[in-house]
Scaffold this motif. Structure first.
Motif, PDB file in Angstrom:
ATOM      1  N   VAL A 103      34.433  38.147  32.719  1.00 30.85           N
ATOM      2  CA  VAL A 103      34.828  37.179  33.721  1.00 30.85           C
ATOM      3  C   VAL A 103      33.896  37.278  34.653  1.00 30.85           C
ATOM      4  N   ILE A 104      33.173  38.321  35.030  1.00 29.44           N
ATOM      5  CA  ILE A 104      31.852  38.486  35.818  1.00 29.44           C
ATOM      6  C   ILE A 104      30.732  37.539  35.507  1.00 29.44           C
ATOM      7  N   ALA A 105      30.622  37.420  34.151  1.00 27.64           N
ATOM      8  CA  ALA A 105      29.825  36.422  33.506  1.00 27.64           C
ATOM      9  C   ALA A 105      30.121  34.920  33.703  1.00 27.64           C
ATOM     10  N   GLY A 106      31.283  34.743  34.151  1.00 22.31           N
ATOM     11  CA  GLY A 106      31.758  33.251  34.624  1.00 22.31           C
ATOM     12  C   GLY A 106      32.697  32.551  33.750  1.00 22.31           C
ATOM     13  N   ALA A 107      33.305  33.350  32.795  1.00 29.08           N
ATOM     14  CA  ALA A 107      34.228  32.911  31.818  1.00 29.08           C
ATOM     15  C   ALA A 107      35.242  32.163  32.291  1.00 29.08           C
ATOM     16  N   ASN A 108      35.805  30.883  31.784  1.00 29.48           N
ATOM     17  CA  ASN A 108      36.801  29.772  32.392  1.00 29.48           C
ATOM     18  C   ASN A 108      38.250  30.354  31.960  1.00 29.48           C
ATOM     19  N   ALA A 109      38.209  31.268  31.066  1.00 33.06           N
ATOM     20  CA  ALA A 109      39.699  31.680  30.490  1.00 33.06           C
ATOM     21  C   ALA A 109      39.773  33.004  29.705  1.00 33.06           C
ATOM     22  N   LEU A 151      33.141  34.768  42.027  1.00 33.53           N
ATOM     23  CA  LEU A 151      32.930  33.353  43.003  1.00 33.53           C
ATOM     24  C   LEU A 151      32.058  33.996  44.154  1.00 33.53           C
ATOM     25  N   GLU A 152      32.332  35.121  44.752  1.00 29.59           N
ATOM     26  CA  GLU A 152      31.543  35.436  45.922  1.00 29.59           C
ATOM     27  C   GLU A 152      30.091  35.665  45.544  1.00 29.59           C
ATOM     28  N   GLU A 172      54.614  45.791  30.567  1.00 27.27           N
ATOM     29  CA  GLU A 172      55.157  46.107  31.995  1.00 27.27           C
ATOM     30  C   GLU A 172      53.672  46.340  32.858  1.00 27.27           C
ATOM     31  N   GLU A 173      52.641  46.486  31.941  1.00 29.64           N
ATOM     32  CA  GLU A 173      51.208  46.679  32.690  1.00 29.64           C
ATOM     33  C   GLU A 173      50.608  45.006  33.260  1.00 29.64           C
ATOM     34  N   LEU A 174      51.301  44.186  33.153  1.00 33.17           N
ATOM     35  CA  LEU A 174      50.751  42.819  33.464  1.00 33.17           C
ATOM     36  C   LEU A 174      50.464  42.639  34.670  1.00 33.17           C
ATOM     37  N   PRO A 175      51.207  42.995  35.604  1.00 27.82           N
ATOM     38  CA  PRO A 175      50.832  42.952  37.219  1.00 27.82           C
ATOM     39  C   PRO A 175      49.425  43.805  37.435  1.00 27.82           C
ATOM     40  N   LEU A 176      49.096  44.706  36.915  1.00 24.90           N
ATOM     41  CA  LEU A 176      47.955  45.708  37.233  1.00 24.90           C
ATOM     42  C   LEU A 176      46.731  44.719  36.507  1.00 24.90           C
ATOM     43  N   TYR A 177      47.127  44.187  35.227  1.00 23.66           N
ATOM     44  CA  TYR A 177      46.042  43.566  34.556  1.00 23.66           C
ATOM     45  C   TYR A 177      45.462  42.158  35.343  1.00 23.66           C
ATOM     46  N   LEU A 178      46.742  41.685  35.934  1.00 25.63           N
ATOM     47  CA  LEU A 178      46.368  40.416  36.730  1.00 25.63           C
ATOM     48  C   LEU A 178      45.742  40.706  38.177  1.00 25.63           C
ATOM     49  N   LYS A 179      45.834  41.775  38.611  1.00 29.43           N
ATOM     50  CA  LYS A 179      45.234  42.355  39.794  1.00 29.43           C
ATOM     51  C   LYS A 179      44.228  42.544  39.667  1.00 29.43           C
ATOM     52  N   TYR A 180      43.754  43.248  38.497  1.00 27.62           N
ATOM     53  CA  TYR A 180      42.278  43.652  37.993  1.00 27.62           C
ATOM     54  C   TYR A 180      41.619  42.297  37.678  1.00 27.62           C
ATOM     55  N   VAL A 181      42.059  41.600  37.041  1.00 30.79           N
ATOM     56  CA  VAL A 181      41.365  40.412  36.653  1.00 30.79           C
ATOM     57  C   VAL A 181      40.803  39.400  37.772  1.00 30.79           C
ATOM     58  N   ASN A 182      41.999  39.054  38.531  1.00 30.87           N
ATOM     59  CA  ASN A 182      41.859  38.246  39.982  1.00 30.87           C
ATOM     60  C   ASN A 182      40.712  38.923  40.820  1.00 30.87           C
ATOM     61  N   LYS A 183      40.773  40.103  40.858  1.00 32.97           N
ATOM     62  CA  LYS A 183      39.615  40.852  41.608  1.00 32.97           C
ATOM     63  C   LYS A 183      38.226  40.470  41.445  1.00 32.97           C
ATOM     64  N   VAL A 184      38.234  40.726  39.927  1.00 28.50           N
ATOM     65  CA  VAL A 184      36.716  40.466  39.233  1.00 28.50           C
ATOM     66  C   VAL A 184      36.509  39.018  39.351  1.00 28.50           C
ATOM     67  N   ARG A 185      37.274  38.161  39.099  1.00 30.79           N
ATOM     68  CA  ARG A 185      36.781  36.557  39.350  1.00 30.79           C
ATOM     69  C   ARG A 185      36.759  36.284  40.666  1.00 30.79           C
ATOM     70  N   GLU A 186      37.384  36.924  41.930  1.00 29.96           N
ATOM     71  CA  GLU A 186      37.091  36.872  43.019  1.00 29.96           C
ATOM     72  C   GLU A 186      35.465  37.327  43.282  1.00 29.96           C
ATOM     73  N   THR A 187      35.238  38.368  42.864  1.00 29.23           N
ATOM     74  CA  THR A 187      33.762  38.965  42.855  1.00 29.23           C
ATOM     75  C   THR A 187      32.955  38.019  42.264  1.00 29.23           C
TER      76      THR A 187
END
Ligand code: PEP
Ligand code: MN
Length: 369
Positions: A313-319, A359-360, A342-357
């Protein structure tokens, strides 16, 4: 050579006819017309196949309605950027797929029970995810292993997708008849969702299958890099899909086979995300589940699958295509690498944070230029 027409030009336009008449003076060249509705603009491209060194790009560019003429520098002519072409994104079921978009395809490696499929779809809805992965047809190393329920599970998968507002399911196909089965089952269910046809790594050079998914234009295709192929070989293989007319392709990196990958199942190749984005016009997906192959964690408790996801994701993956299961220890395929749902919310938070980074960082680098 690829001749790109101005955005207003269609196959019915006078400008298109003028170009076709001009090209009649090169009867040895095969002319292929590609019309695609991109995300940002519609594209009408005329491809000249064969020895075209005698065609003057200068003359072509002086014809009315021609935006530019590009010399093709690699064999994967349709999916390639050739150093200067724009990306070709597509829209499917109201979602955009291109080199700027970002999607998650989350779900079971193999559909095993109705209850497990429902548990996944329910979790996806609760977490605002509208794309799933669900294997009905499984290519297994041993013929004695679970091969997936095949068409038997399609009716309840599609019923559940409708119930939980799932827009798209990524599903592997191993043969042309599977496409027909999916199409028929979707119709019988009233088309509650879309399907992206996955070509698995074992079929990465199954040219007849690639041509079949390329001939139909209804379903986009997620093509997985061959685990024993060079990137160039996989790009040429993906070109088979486009060469038959379907350019709605997502290119997926999923690790490569080498003993140097140990103790992971395969060696993570996500440093190739920017390479594929540069060489092709396609959105790029990463699959962290298959190269890692387990739920192993680092001493801080972060799973290797999370780390691999972050690298892509940090390398710019689109999916991201990733396997979850409500009870991984009971999964009939790839249980060791499935993340508990049950770990999906954590994984999502993690992925979204990396994606935001990502983009920044992209913004920071672009502003510094
Ligand atoms: C899968 O996605 O379930 C799969 C079989 O992947 P691959 O083809 O990458 O091994
Ligand atoms: Mn799997």
């Amino acid at each position: 050579m690829i001749i790109i027409m101005e955005p207003h030009v269609t196959k019915e336009s006078k400008e298109f006819k003028i170009l076709m008449e001009y090209l009649e003076r090169f009867p040895h060249l095969k002319v292929k017309v590609l019309e695609s509705k991109g995300v940002t603009r519609s594209l009408l491209e005329v491809h000249l196949i064969g020895e075209d060194y005698m065609v003057s790009s200068h003359e072509i560019e002086s014809l009315p309605g021609v935006e530019r003429a590009v010399r093709v520098t690699s064999k994967y002519r349709l999916i390639g950027r050739h150093g200067e072409l724009d990306e070709i994104g597509f829209e499917y079921k109201g979602l955009k797929f291109d080199q700027h978009s970002f999607h998650l395809f989350v779900g079971l490696c193999a559909v095993d029970t109705y209850e497990n499929a429902e548990a996944i779809f329910k979790a996806l809805k609760e977490n605002g995810i509208s794309c799933a992965r669900m294997g009905a047809y499984k290519p297994r190393t041993s013929p004695y292993d679970f091969q997936g329920w095949g068409k038997k599970c399609l009716p309840w998968l599609f019923e559940l997708a409708g119930k939980y507002d799932i827009k798209i399911i990524v599903m592997e196909v191993l043969a042309g008849r599977h496409i027909e089965e999916i199409k028929q089952s979707l119709e019988e269910a009233g088309n509650p969702c879309g399907v992206i046809l996955q070509i698995g790594t074992r079929n990465a050079q199954n040219f007849e299958l690639l041509k079949e998914v390329g001939r139909q234009k209804e379903f986009p295709v997620l093509y997985k890099r061959g685990y024993g192929l060079t990137l160039e070989e996989s790009l040429n293989a993906a070109e088979y899909i486009a060469s038959e007319g379907n350019t709605k392709i997502i290119f997926c990196l999923r690790g490569v086979r080498t003993h140097l990958g140990d103790p992971h199942r395969n060696l993570v190749d996500f440093a190739h995300v920017p390479v594929v984005k540069r060489l092709t016009r396609l959105p790029v997906c990463i699959d962290p589940s298959h190269p890692i192959g387990s739920r192993a964690e680092d001493p801080d408790g972060i799973k290797d699958i999370y780390h691999a996801t972050a690298q892509g994701v940090i390398a710019g993956a689109n999916a991201v295509l990733v396997e979850f299961h409500p009870a991984p220890e009971k999964a009939l395929c790839d249980g060791p690498q499935a993340i508990p749902i049950e770990e999906l919310p954590l994984y999502l938070k993690y992925v979204n944070k990396v994606r935001e980074t990502y983009l920044e960082l992209k913004k920071m680098v672009q502003e510094a230029k």
